[in-house]
Write an enzyme that holds these catalytic residues in place. Sequence first.
Site, PDB file in Angstrom:
ATOM      1  NE  ARG A 160      46.293  31.594  40.898  1.00 35.04           N
ATOM      2  CZ  ARG A 160      46.524  30.284  40.934  1.00 35.04           C
ATOM      3  NH1 ARG A 160      46.771  29.694  42.091  1.00 35.04           N
ATOM      4  NH2 ARG A 160      46.528  29.568  39.830  1.00 35.04           N
ATOM      5  CB  SER A 237      45.069  34.990  34.712  1.00 35.81           C
ATOM      6  OG  SER A 237      45.615  34.011  33.866  1.00 35.81           O
ATOM      7  CD  GLU A 333      44.569  35.646  39.159  1.00 38.12           C
ATOM      8  OE1 GLU A 333      45.779  35.988  39.229  1.00 38.12           O
ATOM      9  OE2 GLU A 333      44.194  34.553  38.723  1.00 38.12           O
TER      10      GLU A 333
END
Length: 337
Positions: A160, A237, A333
């Site tokens: 990520r 998410s 995130e």
Amino acid sequence: MILRQAVDLRALNTLALPGSAALFARIDSAGQLANPALAQTPRFILGAGSNLVLGGDFDGLVLHMAIPGRRLIDQDADSWYVEAGAGENWHDFVQWTLAQGWPGLENLSLIPGTVGAAPIQNIGAYGLEVAERFHALTTWDFEKRAFLTVDRDNCHFAYRDSIFKQQGWHLSGRMAITSVIFRLPKAWMPNTRYADLAQELAALGVTSPTARDISQAITAIRQRKLPDPAATPNAGSFFHNPVVDRSIAEKLGAEFPNLPRYPQPDGRVKLAAGWLIEQAGWKGKNLGPVGMYEKQALVLVNHGSATGADVRRAMAAVQAAVREKFAVDLTPEPIFL
């Protein structure tokens, strides 16, 4: 290109948080980025707003990347090279490649966002990261006043993560990605190693899945587990799956035998953030207008009228609960603006 003032951003972030941009421009072509009027700072590059926590009004310039286009630009014995504009909807682009007979992105079906944002976050799901299919991108560098090509090696992809986040360009607005090229394999093999996907295909009676079968199965799974932002505002998410040292994972596994653990190439172990959040008591739990989704504890949702401050409070409460129970830190995130 029109430079607008005091533009409401609520409809341009999938958490539907309130806030406005002092200045705003929609970018429909790469050439518009060379306009001197866009060189001012602070500046923020906005895609679909699906990975964004808006903290209120932004006293700067927001550039909404809406550059369209998708085409096959080359092929060789091994691969198709497919280019898409930064403003293309990611899921629509994936479906288009499959319709053309170019598999390889099917495991990333129904991930929200735009093509231009995909390499910044190195989006991933169901055993695939975009880095594995990435070839190169074109970006406008506001400091150098030039278009640059960045290949896979120079993107410094990680979990990520990419150079765009490592250098803080996703916050400073220095770089505006205009197009991305993907390398899709002609010698395609199905990637069905994730248990949920294998179970879904088995339930459908699919024993030799095509890329379309995998895409349809993943789409069905995601639609069952994840809320539609149009009905329940969310940013997908919300936390990274934490990656910890093997010794920590073994200690946690001894205490919590059902903890999902995924060994990584570097010897560390990735833990399932959703499981940790659920076990800490936050699945379906709310704090004011914000809570963790009742079907998937990893997804933070806005039940209505939430602000960026409400999101931060709920985030901190979830992090504290997981830290207290497991001594593991969760990292969000989304980008905070």
